[in-house]
Scaffold this active site. Sequence first.
Site, PDB file in Angstrom:
ATOM      1  CB  CYS A 137      76.817 103.824  19.809  1.00 12.48           C
ATOM      2  SG  CYS A 137      76.478 104.424  21.461  1.00 12.48           S
ATOM      3  CB  CYS A 140      76.621 107.543  20.817  1.00 11.96           C
ATOM      4  SG  CYS A 140      77.463 106.179  21.554  1.00 11.96           S
ATOM      5  CG  ASP A 141      75.555 108.144  17.019  1.00  9.48           C
ATOM      6  OD1 ASP A 141      76.129 109.106  17.580  1.00  9.48           O
ATOM      7  OD2 ASP A 141      76.180 107.191  16.518  1.00  9.48           O
TER       8      ASP A 141
END
Length: 313
Positions: A137, A140-141
């Site tokens: 992701c 997300c990261d």
Amino acid sequence: MSEKIIIIGGGPAGYTAGIYAARGNLAPLVFEGFMAGGIPGGQLMTTGAVENFPGFEKGIDGQQLMATMRQQALNMGCRILTEDIEKIMLDKNPFEVLGAESGLYQSQTLVVATGAAAKRLPLPSERKLWGKGLSACAVCDGALPMFRNKPLAVIGGGDSAIEEALHLSHFGSKVYLIHRRDSFRASHIMRARAQEHPKIEILWNKTVEEFLGESAVSGLRLRDTVSGALTTLEVAGAFEAIGHRPNTALVKGQLELDEDGYVITKAGSTETSRHGVFAAGDVQDKKFRQAITSAASGCMAAIEAGRFLQETP
Ligand code: NAP
């Protein structure tokens, strides 16, 4: 006391089913799931700008879209529990649903909207380096300091892979897009964006043999699928975007699934192989998998559950 309808899933399908069921006076109970689907709130929680959900002329952030849908469901009168379901018993009448924390529920109808989760490469080094520069992701990261101004890699050739690569181009010094074939599965517009991007380099016909690094990703060992040659690519992070698997563990053996594990629904309907059980969203759709088609099938499931309740004594 038996519920009229229990909806399992907190993505666009689940919340939309909740909104329609609440407006249809079915007093729906929605289990939005905690970790069983890979992430609470479904896959849109890991999506950046959503530009193709109608109603938002400038697009909307995925998390904001989900928060808005959730609030709308609450405003309409849904009860929402953030809890994983441990077991569903479809051989019982009414159906039984076992919540991980709050225990056993009975319901006359069920909507299964448990979505799908990201696939991962089955490599021992993948398990070792997961969360240490390896992710599925980018949204997300990708902004983590460890990836800033470093070369990064995305694996896959679909829309998700390109979306991840475009997102990572804001942070990394360069993004390698590694695809196992010599043509993209992704849509035309996304292909063009990747091919024209100055920071994205596409490595065709390559598979990942191994993720390199001890405490963090330091590179990839790649195999050329045409020549068989092995090469090493130095990167500080790698993002897998190789598709999804439906979250059907709860219903396996109880509902008919297709060869890829997706719940089979009747054409033009959300009816499953079990009367009174409806499936909506990505758990039954491997063709479109869009927020809007998910939401639409959630609407269909709630309407069909309402009709089932009216017609069943
Ligand atoms: P996808 O379309 O199934 O693509 C998966 C990609 O991963 C394919 O290119 C596939 O290669 C590759 N792959 C699969 N297994 C692999 C393995 N073991 N090793 C290496 N590569 C592997 O999945 P997706 O990109 O997640 O997209 C899913 C759906 O969501 C699609 O309908 C897509 O259009 C939609 N979507 C839309 C948007 C958007 O509109 N902005 C964004 C994201 C997703 P092959 O091509 O060789 O099979």
